[in-house]
Design a protein around this motif. Structure first.
Motif, PDB file in Angstrom:
ATOM      1  N   ALA A  59      60.473  34.406  22.545  1.00  0.00           N
ATOM      2  CA  ALA A  59      60.803  33.906  23.880  1.00  0.00           C
ATOM      3  C   ALA A  59      59.861  34.469  24.931  1.00  0.00           C
ATOM      4  O   ALA A  59      59.519  33.791  25.909  1.00  0.00           O
ATOM      5  CB  ALA A  59      62.247  34.262  24.218  1.00  0.00           C
ATOM      6  N   SER A  77      60.702  28.287  22.416  1.00  0.00           N
ATOM      7  CA  SER A  77      61.902  27.612  22.890  1.00  0.00           C
ATOM      8  C   SER A  77      63.112  27.797  21.981  1.00  0.00           C
ATOM      9  O   SER A  77      64.206  27.318  22.301  1.00  0.00           O
ATOM     10  CB  SER A  77      61.619  26.111  23.038  1.00  0.00           C
ATOM     11  OG  SER A  77      61.315  25.531  21.772  1.00  0.00           O
ATOM     12  N   ALA A 100      66.353  29.349  23.638  1.00  0.00           N
ATOM     13  CA  ALA A 100      66.952  28.515  24.686  1.00  0.00           C
ATOM     14  C   ALA A 100      67.612  27.270  24.114  1.00  0.00           C
ATOM     15  O   ALA A 100      68.704  26.876  24.549  1.00  0.00           O
ATOM     16  CB  ALA A 100      65.901  28.123  25.715  1.00  0.00           C
ATOM     17  N   THR A 101      66.968  26.644  23.135  1.00  0.00           N
ATOM     18  CA  THR A 101      67.453  25.350  22.654  1.00  0.00           C
ATOM     19  C   THR A 101      68.360  25.451  21.437  1.00  0.00           C
ATOM     20  O   THR A 101      69.268  24.621  21.273  1.00  0.00           O
ATOM     21  CB  THR A 101      66.268  24.430  22.323  1.00  0.00           C
ATOM     22  OG1 THR A 101      65.468  25.034  21.294  1.00  0.00           O
ATOM     23  CG2 THR A 101      65.406  24.189  23.553  1.00  0.00           C
ATOM     24  N   THR A 135      61.433  35.943  30.702  1.00  0.00           N
ATOM     25  CA  THR A 135      60.882  34.783  31.406  1.00  0.00           C
ATOM     26  C   THR A 135      59.750  35.133  32.371  1.00  0.00           C
ATOM     27  O   THR A 135      58.934  34.266  32.696  1.00  0.00           O
ATOM     28  CB  THR A 135      61.987  34.052  32.195  1.00  0.00           C
ATOM     29  OG1 THR A 135      62.610  34.969  33.115  1.00  0.00           O
ATOM     30  CG2 THR A 135      63.028  33.466  31.263  1.00  0.00           C
ATOM     31  N   ILE A 180      58.365  27.585  30.625  1.00  0.00           N
ATOM     32  CA  ILE A 180      59.542  28.244  30.085  1.00  0.00           C
ATOM     33  C   ILE A 180      60.560  27.197  29.650  1.00  0.00           C
ATOM     34  O   ILE A 180      60.849  26.255  30.389  1.00  0.00           O
ATOM     35  CB  ILE A 180      60.176  29.173  31.138  1.00  0.00           C
ATOM     36  CG1 ILE A 180      59.192  30.267  31.554  1.00  0.00           C
ATOM     37  CG2 ILE A 180      61.459  29.799  30.615  1.00  0.00           C
ATOM     38  CD1 ILE A 180      59.667  31.077  32.745  1.00  0.00           C
ATOM     39  N   ALA A 181      61.090  27.353  28.448  1.00  0.00           N
ATOM     40  CA  ALA A 181      62.191  26.500  27.995  1.00  0.00           C
ATOM     41  C   ALA A 181      63.468  27.027  28.634  1.00  0.00           C
ATOM     42  O   ALA A 181      63.957  28.096  28.260  1.00  0.00           O
ATOM     43  CB  ALA A 181      62.287  26.529  26.476  1.00  0.00           C
ATOM     44  N   GLY A 184      68.384  23.607  26.399  1.00  0.00           N
ATOM     45  CA  GLY A 184      68.295  22.419  25.568  1.00  0.00           C
ATOM     46  C   GLY A 184      69.212  21.328  26.095  1.00  0.00           C
ATOM     47  O   GLY A 184      69.452  21.233  27.298  1.00  0.00           O
ATOM     48  N   TYR A 207      63.578  21.096  36.942  1.00  0.00           N
ATOM     49  CA  TYR A 207      64.696  20.866  36.020  1.00  0.00           C
ATOM     50  C   TYR A 207      65.822  20.128  36.737  1.00  0.00           C
ATOM     51  O   TYR A 207      66.425  19.196  36.193  1.00  0.00           O
ATOM     52  CB  TYR A 207      65.194  22.197  35.464  1.00  0.00           C
ATOM     53  CG  TYR A 207      66.303  22.062  34.448  1.00  0.00           C
ATOM     54  CD1 TYR A 207      66.036  22.102  33.083  1.00  0.00           C
ATOM     55  CD2 TYR A 207      67.641  21.908  34.844  1.00  0.00           C
ATOM     56  CE1 TYR A 207      67.053  21.972  32.137  1.00  0.00           C
ATOM     57  CE2 TYR A 207      68.659  21.781  33.913  1.00  0.00           C
ATOM     58  CZ  TYR A 207      68.356  21.813  32.567  1.00  0.00           C
ATOM     59  OH  TYR A 207      69.377  21.673  31.646  1.00  0.00           O
TER      60      TYR A 207
END
Length: 434
Positions: free
Chosen positions: A171, A176, A179-180, A213, A223-224, A227, A264
């Motif tokens: 990360a 990702s 996060a996902t 991050t 950055i992811a 999801g 986002y």
């Protein structure tokens, strides 16, 4: 947030005087921390007396016009690893070294902490035979059931600063997977549990921990954030820290994190809130972080009202009020932070905000009467409310308006503007009284 037992703000001395102080200075939301270990001290055992104490604080704030976001808070996963959050029965370090390297150092070097996070994301069995994630979801179900229908609670912040565990290097360089494949499924599971008892309160979903991050932000790596979130009623609740780096790098971090959140927000048609920043009395850093959110008309929450009991923070510099057990006046107030955070701002806009600024004591705000969703315009006389705290205008203020007129009392803490007949654009300028 009070990070020590009994894990409730009243233990710091936070009371009516503090709520009044917040109201007087234009604050209208508090992110109120609760602790998993306090809500569920043993698997399947919910401490309703603890929730009663939190509810009392929620009501006290509501009596002063302040809404609450309930924040299930953790730092360093739990007290077992020198932080706060999970109960001891959910904090298995796997027999690995548990040396204290402080906050946020333990995230990177404490093997026992990494094992505990891995067990959590893997839904390892808790002592009651249910998975750790399952227990966490059920805990939230109980919290949401308790506060369901409480109009003063405007959000559930499902987890403060979730951390990937031993997978953090991936990360850290923009991967990702966390996060996902781990974080978002947890959010979806908890969301389902909450929606079984509360169908309306928005969910505040935080991206991965700032500890993983900020590096990709500096490296220019996207950055992811999250999801696929299944619940339609959620807020992207991101944290924005750039200190103690300072200077141009601080500006880059703050602005980049805000841009990513704004993008986002537009892409997924959900609100974004900068629901934690600050932890400093460096006014330059505080201003850069605050203005990065203001630029996109984002709501925000500063860390923190007080540093009392903040075992994983910066208690010597972060507070707005040093000791809530004393009156929030005089030397007990961090006046530099208050003058920065107490800046005038539009609280309610009957239209579409265009720009605002607060420079050299003058506040300027421009907005149109058009509705943001494109469905037309607000009616003549529609009201817009602007916070104008006395701390910024101790001798009163003068107002100039084009396209509207003042309908509030002279020098009111909330300036109210009504649009003129046929007005499509309104500009408000507030200056210190001569």
């Amino acid at each position: 947030m009070y990070k020590l037992a009994p894990y409730e703000p009243s233990a710091t001395g936070f009371d009516e005087a503090d709520a009044q102080f917040l109201q007087d200075n234009g604050f209208n939301v508090v992110r109120l921390g609760v602790i998993w270990a306090a809500v569920e001290p043993q698997p399947g055992v919910i401490d309703t007396a603890y929730l009663d104490s939190i509810k009392a604080t929620v009501q006290m704030l509501a009596d002063h016009g302040i809404y609450t976001v309930i924040d299930m808070h953790q730092d360093l996963y739990s007290g077992t690893f020198y932080g706060e959050g999970a109960p001891a029965c959910a904090s298995d370090g796997g027999g690995r070294p548990n040396k204290n390297s402080g906050f946020p150092g333990n995230y990177y070097v404490n093997g026992a902490l990494a094992h505990a996070w891995d067990a959590f994301w893997g839904n390892a069995d808790a002592p009651n035979g249910l998975g750790l994630l399952d227990n966490y979801a059920l805990t939230w179900q109980n919290v949401a059931s308790y506060f369901s229908g409480n109009s003063a609670v405007i959000g559930y912040d499902i987890m403060n600063e979730p951390f990937p565990g031993s997978n953090y290097p991936v990360a850290l360089f923009g991967g990702s997977f966390f996060a996902t494949q781990q974080l978002t499924p947890m959010y979806n599971q908890v969301a389902a549990a909450i929606r079984s008892v509360d169908g309306t309160t928005p969910l505040y979903l935080e991206p991965p921990n700032p500890a993983v991050t900020e590096v990709p932000t500096l490296l220019g790596i996207p950055i992811a954030l999250l999801g696929k979130v299944t619940d339609p009623n959620y807020v992207l609740a991101f944290h924005n820290y750039c200190g103690p780096i300072g200077g141009a790098l601080c500006t880059k971090i703050a602005n980049t994190l805000a841009v990513q959140a704004a993008n986002y927000s537009k892409r997924h048609n959900v609100p974004a809130m900068m629901n934690e920043f600050g932890a400093t009395n460096d006014i330059d850093t505080l201003t850069k972080e605050m203005q990065s959110g203001d630029r996109y008309f984002m709501s925000w929450a500063d860390w923190a009202y007080t540093g009392v009991g903040d075992i994983t923070g910066s208690p010597d510099v972060e507070a707005l009020v040093w000791d809530p057990a004393k009156d929030p006046t005089g030397d007990n107030v961090n006046i530099g932070n208050l003058l920065t955070l107490g800046s005038p701002y539009p609280q309610l806009v009957s239209g579409t905000p265009k720009k605002w600024s607060f420079t050299n004591g003058t506040f300027t705000f421009a907005y149109s009467t058009a509705k943001v969703d494109g469905s037309g315009t607000f009616a003549d006389g529609a009201l817009t409310t602007i916070s104008v705290p006395q701390v910024e205008f101790p001798n009163g203020y003068a107002v100039t308006v084009t396209g509207g007129h003042v309908v509030s009392a002279a020098n009111a803490a909330q300036l109210v503007i009504a649009s003129d007949s046929g007005a499509t654009a309104i500009t408000v300028v507030v200056t210190p009284a001569p």
